[in-house]
Design an enzyme around this catalytic site. Sequence first.
Site, PDB file in Angstrom:
ATOM      1  N   CYS A  71      36.232  54.236  51.291  1.00 52.51           N
ATOM      2  CA  CYS A  71      37.260  54.772  50.470  1.00 52.51           C
ATOM      3  C   CYS A  71      36.473  55.924  50.249  1.00 52.51           C
ATOM      4  O   CYS A  71      35.611  55.843  50.178  1.00 52.51           O
ATOM      5  CB  CYS A  71      36.749  53.821  49.766  1.00 52.51           C
ATOM      6  SG  CYS A  71      38.003  54.088  48.008  1.00 52.51           S
ATOM      7  N   CYS A  77      34.281  56.472  41.960  1.00 55.47           N
ATOM      8  CA  CYS A  77      35.069  55.230  41.221  1.00 55.47           C
ATOM      9  C   CYS A  77      34.620  54.326  40.892  1.00 55.47           C
ATOM     10  O   CYS A  77      33.706  53.727  41.458  1.00 55.47           O
ATOM     11  CB  CYS A  77      36.590  54.547  42.095  1.00 55.47           C
ATOM     12  SG  CYS A  77      37.523  53.311  41.275  1.00 55.47           S
ATOM     13  N   CYS A 175      42.769  55.088  47.732  1.00 60.93           N
ATOM     14  CA  CYS A 175      41.852  53.472  46.786  1.00 60.93           C
ATOM     15  C   CYS A 175      42.767  52.472  48.352  1.00 60.93           C
ATOM     16  O   CYS A 175      43.914  52.625  48.779  1.00 60.93           O
ATOM     17  CB  CYS A 175      42.844  52.950  46.189  1.00 60.93           C
ATOM     18  SG  CYS A 175      42.231  50.863  45.211  1.00 60.93           S
ATOM     19  N   TYR A 335      43.919  24.633  30.725  1.00 60.72           N
ATOM     20  CA  TYR A 335      44.193  26.803  31.547  1.00 60.72           C
ATOM     21  C   TYR A 335      44.521  26.984  32.856  1.00 60.72           C
ATOM     22  O   TYR A 335      44.520  27.537  33.184  1.00 60.72           O
ATOM     23  CB  TYR A 335      42.187  27.639  31.733  1.00 60.72           C
ATOM     24  CG  TYR A 335      41.673  26.719  30.138  1.00 60.72           C
ATOM     25  CD1 TYR A 335      41.364  27.180  29.510  1.00 60.72           C
ATOM     26  CD2 TYR A 335      40.639  25.930  30.571  1.00 60.72           C
ATOM     27  CE1 TYR A 335      40.272  26.915  28.310  1.00 60.72           C
ATOM     28  CE2 TYR A 335      39.629  24.803  30.020  1.00 60.72           C
ATOM     29  CZ  TYR A 335      39.920  25.693  28.388  1.00 60.72           C
ATOM     30  OH  TYR A 335      39.455  25.024  27.812  1.00 60.72           O
ATOM     31  N   GLU A 356      47.763  25.861  28.548  1.00 59.74           N
ATOM     32  CA  GLU A 356      48.217  27.351  28.194  1.00 59.74           C
ATOM     33  C   GLU A 356      47.854  28.116  26.957  1.00 59.74           C
ATOM     34  O   GLU A 356      49.300  28.063  26.662  1.00 59.74           O
ATOM     35  CB  GLU A 356      48.775  27.686  29.109  1.00 59.74           C
ATOM     36  CG  GLU A 356      48.889  29.536  29.942  1.00 59.74           C
ATOM     37  CD  GLU A 356      46.978  29.998  30.195  1.00 59.74           C
ATOM     38  OE1 GLU A 356      47.101  31.240  29.004  1.00 59.74           O
ATOM     39  OE2 GLU A 356      46.638  29.841  30.734  1.00 59.74           O
ATOM     40  N   ASP A 401      40.985  25.602  34.797  1.00 67.47           N
ATOM     41  CA  ASP A 401      40.824  27.136  35.739  1.00 67.47           C
ATOM     42  C   ASP A 401      40.633  28.525  34.409  1.00 67.47           C
ATOM     43  O   ASP A 401      41.669  28.430  34.476  1.00 67.47           O
ATOM     44  CB  ASP A 401      41.564  27.334  36.227  1.00 67.47           C
ATOM     45  CG  ASP A 401      42.223  28.656  36.996  1.00 67.47           C
ATOM     46  OD1 ASP A 401      40.338  29.459  37.068  1.00 67.47           O
ATOM     47  OD2 ASP A 401      42.839  28.838  37.684  1.00 67.47           O
ATOM     48  N   CYS A 428      36.193  31.827  38.001  1.00 67.30           N
ATOM     49  CA  CYS A 428      36.166  33.102  38.304  1.00 67.30           C
ATOM     50  C   CYS A 428      34.737  33.842  37.984  1.00 67.30           C
ATOM     51  O   CYS A 428      34.482  34.890  38.040  1.00 67.30           O
ATOM     52  CB  CYS A 428      37.461  33.630  37.803  1.00 67.30           C
ATOM     53  SG  CYS A 428      37.478  34.065  36.164  1.00 67.30           S
TER      54      CYS A 428
END
Length: 473
Positions: A71, A77, A175, A335, A356, A401, A428
């Site tokens: 890239c 970036c 990108c 979630y 949620e 999650d 995450c």
Amino acid sequence: MKKGQIYEGLVERVDFPNKGVIRCEDETVVVKNVIPGQKVSFMVSKKRKGKVEGRLLEVLEQAPYEQESRCPHFAVCGGCTYQNIPYEKQLEIKEAQVRKLLKPAFEKQMLLDGVQADTELYINRIFEGIKASPIQSAYRNKMEFSFGDEHKDGPLALGMHKRGSFYDIVSVVDCRIVDEDYRKVLACVLDYFTEKNSSYFHKIRHEGYLRHLLVRKAQKTGEMLIALVTSTQETQDLAPLVTRLLELTLEGRIAGVLHTKNDSLADVVQSDETVVLYGQDYFYEELLGLRFKISQFSFFQTNTLGAEVLYETARDFLGDISGEGKQSKTIFDLYSGTGTIAQLLAPVARKVIGVELVEEAVLAARQNANLNGLDNCEFIAGDVLKVIDDIEEKPDFIVLDPPRDGIHPKALKKIIEYQVDRIVYISCKPTSLARDLEALLDGGYRMERVAAVDQFPQTHHVEVACCLQRKDL
């Protein structure tokens, strides 16, 4: 070491997230945007309470394995951090980071259970390493590009924030983590507004028109949704822009073009009002044989093929839940977002209840369940902490999650009190998982299987799936 002084050192490792560790003059210094094996110069930017942080000045010697980035925007970036690392090495780094973060939890589990064994061998029995993304470039199915300028009073830019800057924007026309359709759309929109000499929304003065460009594209169906986000400080006829977009030669198909009006002072993509300029305000994507209707703000994993690996892992971790061959179990999907996991589990469950906070996501989840012919899914809008008190059914299994910050301690306490047989926690942000594991271990659960899943090649982000079982089983 003193603030403002310049030093040199060798990067020993990179801790999650993106924290390079350098030993220099008997001090440990944290420097971002480096990789293991590089020799770098840095300036001490912070020093307090025994912690030293440095700002990268120059890479003096490359790491032995370092490669040329594909890239052209890399290092300028702020979107990617690992473009200069071979993919196998990226996986190695991420696996080591997750292992290091979760090691205290493994050690606590050994202590609670009175296990006397080699710690690394014990971890190896539970931690299954990292699973690769099926594709490593052009994998993203959603991008939020920002309008601005690359330097003060410079020409209009559209892309990502410059590394280390809140204000400057890099036009990422080449990108690599998106496909050619994204690049064509970005260039088309940038050219159009450059020709019109349109203003962008200034983050300090809160003046200007152009704010963001949101582009979503389904990996499986090729359908695209394009949303131009502006303030209401100007009124422009956007029909010519739509015409230009529809004239582009794309591999995918534009399902809708939207004009989203946002007068919030915060630098976030949100809608005060959305006008459909062309087509519709949604598109369809497919995941593990199911079909999902996605709108501009619907939560959906940004790497469709990687998400299939993640959710297959979670489903495998949960194991056989049918109960003597019958669909007899109730699952809580907390979630739940747009209900992806809930719908993947629905065929083998009596009932799946998703909770949620984001109401739009709940509405999408209900629509998607109907779309897939699933009548045993219930989706509830609200805060997990409050909602689970009002649910009459008791779960047999729980899937978690949560957002990046993990689970509120009070909500986690209520989840533990259900004492279900198994919990699958998808994270995450592994630092949040490491924190929440403390409470889960104290609550009588034990890690049974853990795996990292690379959803974000070329970046420092990584997902982790963890299966916990009640100790007395």
